[in-house]
Design an enzyme around this catalytic site. Sequence first.
Site, PDB file in Angstrom:
ATOM      1  N   LYS A 256       3.712  -3.428  -5.668  1.00  0.00           N
ATOM      2  CA  LYS A 256       3.949  -3.912  -7.029  1.00  0.00           C
ATOM      3  C   LYS A 256       4.891  -2.998  -7.810  1.00  0.00           C
ATOM      4  O   LYS A 256       5.226  -1.893  -7.400  1.00  0.00           O
ATOM      5  CB  LYS A 256       2.614  -4.098  -7.755  1.00  0.00           C
ATOM      6  N   ARG A 290      -6.308  -5.395  -1.560  1.00  0.00           N
ATOM      7  CA  ARG A 290      -5.498  -6.553  -1.153  1.00  0.00           C
ATOM      8  C   ARG A 290      -4.101  -6.030  -0.832  1.00  0.00           C
ATOM      9  O   ARG A 290      -3.420  -5.497  -1.706  1.00  0.00           O
ATOM     10  CB  ARG A 290      -5.448  -7.585  -2.287  1.00  0.00           C
TER      11      ARG A 290
END
Length: 311
Positions: A256, A290
């Site tokens: 991210k 995740r």
Amino acid sequence: PVWYIIFDPRDLSGSIVEFIKRRDTREMKIGNKVFDFTKDHTYVMGILNVTPDSFSDGGKFNEKDKALYHVEQMINEGADIIDVGGESTRPGYQKISIEEEIARVTGMLEAIKARFDIPVSIDTYKAPVMKEALKAGADMANDIWGLRYDHFYAKEGETSVWDCKTMAEVIAKENVPVCIMHNRPKAVYQDFIPDVLADLKESVAIGVSAGIPKENMILDPGVGFAKSYEDNLEVLRHLKEFHALNMPLLLATSRKSVIGLTLDLPVDQREEGTLVTTVLAVKEHWNMVRVHDVKKNVRAIKMMEKIMHKI
């Protein structure tokens, strides 16, 4: 002789009390697998994006054969659950119709369930997509709006954005676990961490009110959603505080922007940064991460847990 130790929990240090509370979490059955959150172990959710425009791996796995091969690879590398997404949620993503998203994910879910013995979650904030995906075999819901999309965007006088009732009602009807992610329309906070915790509590209350058992919920602080760069770092600095919610916790930071901005790296070079956050999750006793690169993260978890547990 048998010796008994009698103590008053009030005499214990705060850290020990917190640890005991964490050990008092529950088991959760997702599909045919029991996730034992009483163990001090971090499970791995492998990401499968069947989208042409995902921020990280867009287009790589939107052909069925390639996607199934990647699922098999993640399973062999140690994934505990596979998370299927049919619409990118990267900044500036291209929205698609409900019909197109349903078509993307239902066929893939059916193919995965027919070939592999692994739990599968469905990543969508759209209740009609969730409804069809659960019918197609998804074992868990993963909602980036934390059951609050209807709350924010339903028309005045209505409770749901959709014709098929609210997201919470759809999930409750199918009686499956749900990952509730923190999100809000604007990244405006009075007191950041307490506000995020309060939002998550509201999401839990919405779920319980709709009929979702609290035992069926996992919480995700929503790194990268409705948060500035500094906000995202603040979440990572305060992982311990999320245990106050006394519920299973999932961290989703893989590749991210918080990693990209910190290291000044493009999405395909953010694995080392991701591994650091995974190790941090293990250190702070979080239950699941995740990730895109299952192999490296499984190895990092195994090493960190070995160091921590001294076994």
